[in-house]
Design an enzyme around this catalytic site. Sequence first.
Site, PDB file in Angstrom:
ATOM      1  N   TYR A 168      -3.339   4.573  16.594  1.00 44.95           N
ATOM      2  CA  TYR A 168      -4.739   4.144  16.448  1.00 44.95           C
ATOM      3  C   TYR A 168      -5.323   4.745  15.180  1.00 44.95           C
ATOM      4  CZ  TYR A 168      -7.057   1.165  19.766  1.00 44.95           C
ATOM      5  OH  TYR A 168      -7.516   0.068  20.424  1.00 44.95           O
TER       6      TYR A 168
ATOM      7  N   GLU B  84      -8.836   3.653  13.722  1.00 44.55           N
ATOM      8  CA  GLU B  84     -10.122   3.014  13.373  1.00 44.55           C
ATOM      9  C   GLU B  84     -10.746   3.706  12.159  1.00 44.55           C
ATOM     10  OE1 GLU B  84     -12.473   3.328  16.861  1.00 44.55           O
ATOM     11  OE2 GLU B  84     -11.610   1.559  17.800  1.00 44.55           O
TER      12      GLU B  84
ATOM     13  N   ASP C 176     -10.904 -19.191   0.203  1.00 49.79           N
ATOM     14  CA  ASP C 176      -9.921 -18.899   1.242  1.00 49.79           C
ATOM     15  C   ASP C 176      -8.608 -19.484   0.722  1.00 49.79           C
ATOM     16  OD1 ASP C 176      -8.197 -18.887   3.339  1.00 49.79           O
ATOM     17  OD2 ASP C 176      -9.501 -19.959   4.750  1.00 49.79           O
TER      18      ASP C 176
ATOM     19  N   THR D 272      -4.541 -15.540   4.354  1.00 48.90           N
ATOM     20  CA  THR D 272      -3.574 -15.115   5.362  1.00 48.90           C
ATOM     21  C   THR D 272      -2.400 -14.529   4.574  1.00 48.90           C
ATOM     22  OG1 THR D 272      -2.549 -17.294   5.330  1.00 48.90           O
ATOM     23  CG2 THR D 272      -4.150 -16.889   7.072  1.00 48.90           C
TER      24      THR D 272
ATOM     25  N   LYS E 214       1.705 -17.455   4.994  1.00 51.34           N
ATOM     26  CA  LYS E 214       2.028 -18.835   4.597  1.00 51.34           C
ATOM     27  C   LYS E 214       2.911 -18.761   3.344  1.00 51.34           C
ATOM     28  CE  LYS E 214      -1.920 -20.858   6.941  1.00 51.34           C
ATOM     29  NZ  LYS E 214      -2.759 -19.784   7.457  1.00 51.34           N
TER      30      LYS E 214
ATOM     31  N   ARG F   3       2.013 -12.033  10.174  1.00 55.70           N
ATOM     32  CA  ARG F   3       0.789 -12.791  10.476  1.00 55.70           C
ATOM     33  C   ARG F   3      -0.418 -11.859  10.393  1.00 55.70           C
ATOM     34  NH1 ARG F   3       2.840 -17.275  12.184  1.00 55.70           N
ATOM     35  NH2 ARG F   3       0.762 -18.153  12.356  1.00 55.70           N
TER      36      ARG F   3
HETATM   37  N1  PLP Z   1      -7.646 -20.364   6.469  1.00 56.27           N
HETATM   38  C1  PLP Z   1      -6.862 -21.410   6.196  1.00 56.27           C
HETATM   39  C2  PLP Z   1      -7.103 -22.195   4.944  1.00 56.27           C
HETATM   40  C3  PLP Z   1      -5.849 -21.773   7.088  1.00 56.27           C
HETATM   41  O1  PLP Z   1      -5.090 -22.839   6.832  1.00 56.27           O
HETATM   42  C4  PLP Z   1      -5.665 -21.012   8.268  1.00 56.27           C
HETATM   43  C5  PLP Z   1      -4.617 -21.331   9.244  1.00 56.27           C
HETATM   44  O2  PLP Z   1      -3.923 -22.258   9.243  1.00 56.27           O
HETATM   45  C6  PLP Z   1      -6.517 -19.931   8.510  1.00 56.27           C
HETATM   46  C7  PLP Z   1      -7.496 -19.640   7.589  1.00 56.27           C
HETATM   47  C8  PLP Z   1      -6.433 -19.148   9.785  1.00 56.27           C
HETATM   48  O3  PLP Z   1      -5.395 -18.277   9.813  1.00 56.27           O
HETATM   49  P1  PLP Z   1      -4.915 -17.590  11.178  1.00 56.27           P
HETATM   50  O4  PLP Z   1      -4.185 -18.626  11.946  1.00 56.27           O
HETATM   51  O5  PLP Z   1      -4.061 -16.454  10.719  1.00 56.27           O
HETATM   52  O6  PLP Z   1      -6.127 -17.109  11.905  1.00 56.27           O
END
Ligand code: PLP
Length: 433
Positions: free
Chosen positions: A51, A53, A206, A232, A235, A241
Amino acid sequence: YTPLAQSDPEVQNIIDKETWRQFSGLELIASENLTSRATMEANGSILTNKYSEGLPGARYYGGNEWVDELEVLCQKRALEAFHLDPAQWGVNVQPYSGSTANFAALTALLQPQDRLMGLGLPDGGHLTHGYYTAKKKMTASSIYFQSLPYGLDPATQHIDYKGVASQAKIYKPRLIICGASAYPRDWDYKALRAIADEHGAFLMSDMAHISGLVAGGVNASPFDYCDVVTTTTHKTLRGPRAGLIFFKKDSDKAKDLEKRVNDAVFPACQGGPHNNTIAGIATTLLQATQPSWKEYALQVVKNAQVLAKELVAHQYKLQTSGTENHLVLWDLRPLGLTGSKLEKLCDIVGITINKNAVSGDASAQVPGGIRLGTAAITSRDMLESDIKVVADFLHRAVQLSLILQKEAGSKLLKDFVRVATTQSEGKQGAQLV
Ligand code: PLP
């Protein structure tokens, strides 16, 4: 026998079956990849017991000497992987996933019910970018904030930047989000920055889908124009993950983004970080800083472009007629085939894909397309010549789907499903007939 196989053969058996599925089939899901053994080892390590935090040097638990060292290393590598100056950019490596990273970023940048604009889900945006339907606000990003989707130019199916500008004039958002789950083209961050500036809005990218390509320098970098960048890590970046949030330390829009982002992750949205995952991210980021990463990223895009070209050569229709990243959006509507039908058939023959809305779909429930990605098959060292074979498999799968659809309810269909099911249960992997 490993400890898992000994103590829980049931779970071990499921893992064995999934291992077979992943290695005997073709993984074409654009949001997936095959992470390295080193990353999996770090991810499965004893760090899961701890842990911690808080942030390095300021924890709410004792015993964090080594975890502090790990988190600082991971932060350093994250900045290096994206060629960022630590004097200008910082990063929080604790988000559990892309969705929690995005919600933490919204929490940092906005007040409840502030307005944001993101690419609409049917046009390739993500749920966490403010998605809602006429019937329901089902995402936290639309429940706690107000949102207006922007879209694609119907003629080119590229982002309608002029449309974004005119919508923003009326809507006056506090935040514009760029990035997508199903958009095969690169982004004009400069154009979006200009729109955001006109309204004193934050610009957030994002880059979840393309972060491996940005690290490899084969897609434009959002860092040149955005205040905050989320991603993320699993990918195109090929890690465990999780999620990351990068923030500009001294943004024109806010002096205190570092504190706002860190406080939004913990305590606003999360508890203790998953240190085993942070170890896996750090190991992945080391890989992404090597010269070989650029080659990987370049090959991912080359493979996607060959895939697109081959499908077009078979007279199929693709959204934007091609790609600049790792994904291809295939519009099946001219064939009279739904995405779910092709997805199902491909599952039977060991090709994993996902149904996806394409621009102008009448119903999000019955998407008219398929999303394909080359990140995972490129991790298996596939080159352009292999991709031509993959495209041919897909062509044959479509032709077979069309025959079976025509023969719906017939003996041919039932026989096909029976043979394919027996084959996959016998672990032979189903064959295209
Ligand atoms: N942002 C985008 C552009 C995504 O394509 C995804 C998932 O496919 C996410 C965020 C969310 O990611 P997670 O599944 O790890 O929560």
